[in-house]
Motif scaffolding. Structure first.
Motif, short mmCIF file in Angstrom:
data_model
loop_
_atom_site.label_atom_id
_atom_site.label_comp_id
_atom_site.label_asym_id
_atom_site.label_seq_id
_atom_site.Cartn_x
_atom_site.Cartn_y
_atom_site.Cartn_z
N THR A 50 0.84 -1.20 0.00
CA THR A 50 0.00 0.00 0.00
C THR A 50 0.88 1.26 0.00
O THR A 50 0.70 2.17 -0.81
CB THR A 50 -0.91 0.00 1.25
OG1 THR A 50 -1.75 -1.16 1.17
CG2 THR A 50 -1.75 1.24 1.34
N ASP A 104 1.33 -4.00 -9.73
CA ASP A 104 1.06 -4.55 -8.39
C ASP A 104 0.93 -6.06 -8.54
O ASP A 104 -0.05 -6.56 -9.09
CB ASP A 104 -0.23 -3.90 -7.87
CG ASP A 104 -0.65 -4.40 -6.49
OD1 ASP A 104 -0.16 -5.45 -6.05
OD2 ASP A 104 -1.49 -3.73 -5.86
N SER A 116 2.46 -9.69 2.59
CA SER A 116 1.11 -9.90 3.11
C SER A 116 0.42 -11.17 2.64
O SER A 116 -0.11 -11.93 3.45
CB SER A 116 0.20 -8.73 2.71
OG SER A 116 0.48 -7.60 3.48
C1 LIG Z 1 -4.15 -5.65 -5.29
C2 LIG Z 1 -3.71 -5.36 -3.91
N1 LIG Z 1 -2.65 -4.58 -3.71
C3 LIG Z 1 -2.24 -4.28 -2.47
C4 LIG Z 1 -2.89 -4.76 -1.35
C5 LIG Z 1 -2.41 -4.38 0.02
O1 LIG Z 1 -1.22 -5.02 0.28
P1 LIG Z 1 -0.34 -4.69 1.55
O2 LIG Z 1 -0.87 -5.47 2.70
O3 LIG Z 1 1.04 -5.17 1.15
O4 LIG Z 1 -0.35 -3.23 1.78
C6 LIG Z 1 -4.00 -5.58 -1.51
C7 LIG Z 1 -4.74 -6.08 -0.33
O5 LIG Z 1 -5.82 -6.57 -0.38
C8 LIG Z 1 -4.42 -5.89 -2.82
O6 LIG Z 1 -5.47 -6.67 -3.03
#
Ligand SMILES: Cc1ncc(COP(=O)(O)O)c(C=O)c1O
Length: 393
Positions: free
Chosen positions: A99, A200, A233
């Motif tokens: 994020t 991403d 994550s």
């Molecule tokens: C496409 C996507 N990107 C990023 C994230 C968030 O990831 P992080 O926990 O590394 O901030 C999510 C979480 O649901 C996600 O679905």
């Protein structure tokens, strides 16, 4: 007019609908199939590594752009998996989750007036990310049932103001895995318009039916214009650790690191050590992860189809988008509220994934990163659901 108000930026977006559904779920004691976090344990090995790091007093700031063991592990893994060299010192920046990695990247590369192409439905953070970084978003729609895009519509979204395109594969919320051909179509446009791909890839390892994950950075001419975003994550079931990263071309790394430093200084030092340990897990770990998620996908597909949802079978990530028009509710938000309050299952209204909310009004997203008993409990509760015309709601 009073100055005791939020900024113009902050008033342009609403609070996260996903996290709101989680709060409603807690209020009504429901089964939470809304927010994408596992309810099963993280691997012992990495939990032990985190505890050991704290006991070893790795408790002060790490290097702002990331502890060396983790950055090197990230670089080694990408180099090994995709046969494309990544240099930790020049390309890897560890952030507080992917994020923050996305936000830091956008703030590092966007100037006011720059346009950013975003596929919709999109992971809901990308909209506010665009607003906060000053970007003007240009949306291109992925259309069910296979969530393909129209290459002409995509081409028409690019112009001389286009600074970047945000890509997410495997995709949340659709489960789409972009094919090499689709990525090539995108890459052609990035090269033509001198645009950056921000990719991403947080669901890199959660991919089904033997499909390959193709990072757009590995396509010809794209290493120099791609920022790949990933994190611990999802691959290691530690969404609360908040460790993510960027792999950027050296020309962009300095800007990303500066923004990251002044936003957060750095991610939790002991958890970065544990992240390095996570990269030592054998390849079998990732194969098992995908197999287990594919099994859960099939289980939830069966449950939802039995309860009258039209499902779009995902090829990756851990969500199922469904069509709810058969239930006869006014819209997705009304249905999601009914589902959590009266049935006891939380899901996410489809409109939260679209700029044009109307397109998502007939959709609802469920996640299946849950234990079998959690999914079975959702199954039991959904026995109450009946399609429109069969009974009263
Ligand atoms: C496409 C996507 N990107 C990023 C994230 C968030 O990831 P992080 O926990 O590394 O901030 C999510 C979480 O649901 C996600 O679905």
């Amino acid at each position: 007019m009073s100055k005791l108000t939020g900024s113009r930026k902050a008033t342009q977006f609403t609070e996260s609908v996903i996290r709101e559904m989680t709060r409603l779920n807690e209020l009504y004691g429901g089964v939470n199939l809304s927010q994408g976090f596992p309810d099963f344990p993280a691997p012992d090995r990495i939990k032990e590594a985190a505890c050991a790091a704290i006991h070893a007093d790795i408790n002060q700031y790490a290097v702002t752009w990331g502890a060396r063991p983790l950055r090197e592990a990230i670089a080694r893994a990408f180099t090994h998996r995709y046969s494309q060299p990544v240099v930790a010192d020049e390309q890897v920046t560890v952030c507080c989750g992917s994020t923050e990695a996305m936000m830091s990247t956008m703030m590092a590369i966007i100037d006011p007036g720059d346009e950013v192409v975003i596929f919709e439905p999109f992971y809901e953070n990308y909209g506010p990310d665009a607003i906060l970084s000053g970007a003007t978003p240009r949306y291109v729609t992925l259309r069910e049932p296979d969530w393909s895009f129209d290459p002409e519509e995509l081409a028409a979204a690019f112009n001389e103001k286009t600074k970047a395109i945000i890509l997410n594969t495997p995709n949340n919320p659709t489960g789409k895995v972009f094919t090499r051909d689709e990525l090539e179509t995108i890459a052609v446009l990035c090269r033509k318009w001198d645009a950056i791909a921000i990719s991403d890839e947080i669901y890199e390892h959660i991919i089904y039916d033997g499909q390959p994950h193709v990072p757009i950075a590995t396509l010809e001419g794209m290493a120099d214009r791609t920022v790949t975003i990933n994190g611990l994550s999802k691959a290691y079931s530690v969404t609360g650790w908040r460790v993510g990263w960027t792999i950027s071309p050296p020309s962009l790394t300095g800007a990303i690191r500066k923004v990251h430093d002044f936003l957060t200084v750095g991610a939790a030092a002991p958890l970065q050590e544990a992240g390095a340990a996570a990269f030592e897990l054998p390849e079998q770990y990732y194969r098992d992860l995908a197999v287990q998620y594919q099994r859960r996908r099939d289980m939830l597909l069966d449950i939802l189809e039995r309860h009258h949802f039209t499902c779009y079978k995902p090829s990756g990530a851990y969500y199922i988008m469904t069509d709810i028009s058969g239930f006869g509710f006014r819209d997705d938000v009304e249905f999601a509220r009914y589902l959590v309050k009266d049935v006891g299952v939380a899901a996410v209204p489809g409109s939260s994934f679209y700029k044009n909310a109307a397109t998502g009004r007939t959709k609802l997203r469920f996640c299946f990163c849950k234990r079998d008993e959690t999914l079975r409990e959702a199954d039991r509760r959904m026995a109450k659901l009946v399609p429109a015309g069969s009974s009263i709601h």
